[in-house]
Design an enzyme around this catalytic site. Sequence first.
Site, short mmCIF file in Angstrom:
data_model
loop_
_atom_site.label_atom_id
_atom_site.label_comp_id
_atom_site.label_asym_id
_atom_site.label_seq_id
_atom_site.Cartn_x
_atom_site.Cartn_y
_atom_site.Cartn_z
N ASP A 151 -9.55 -5.87 8.20
CA ASP A 151 -9.53 -5.47 9.61
C ASP A 151 -9.03 -4.03 9.66
OD1 ASP A 151 -10.41 -7.90 10.66
OD2 ASP A 151 -8.38 -8.74 10.65
N ASP A 205 -15.98 -8.81 14.14
CA ASP A 205 -15.30 -9.65 15.13
C ASP A 205 -15.83 -9.38 16.53
OD1 ASP A 205 -13.67 -10.67 13.10
OD2 ASP A 205 -12.09 -9.19 13.46
#
Length: 172
Positions: A131, A145
């Site tokens: 991330d 995402d």
Amino acid sequence: MAEAVTEASLRRRRARARSRLVGVLIAGSALAIADQMARWAVRSAMPAGDRHAIAPGLSITSATNDGAALGLLSGSGRIVGVAGAVILPALALLAWRRITARPAAAYGAIMLAAGALGNVSERLVRSSVTDYLDPLRWPPFNVADMLVIAGGALLLSAVAPSETDARASEGG
């Protein structure tokens, strides 16, 4: 004569739909590739936990998530990856009739699939997901995402029965 006109217009509509679908597939693939390149760049250039502010309230951060979305189920990366690899095709099969009947559903499904594929493939290979987008007061996430959330919302809104569908099924 009317039958030939109807058949010709149906062929044109199908050709336009295929053209739009190809465009969305290309866009989804480009986003998935850009996301994978960004993950690679973050893993290659930034030590874990490193953070660089790029705008007020938004940083690029080197973070790994070895659980599910938003850090839930920490330590279960491969299990989440395998579950995603099983669930994604099953959902696609279940939604196929609605997807083919409604263009918005097809677009949502492609976005969802592109994002899920990016996350599932990394989970299966690395047991975690990289991330890198880190907004203030929210856990870090990645473009995949965003594709999963936006695509899922679009798909659900497109396949959810409307009031018109409900009235039609009631015979009124």
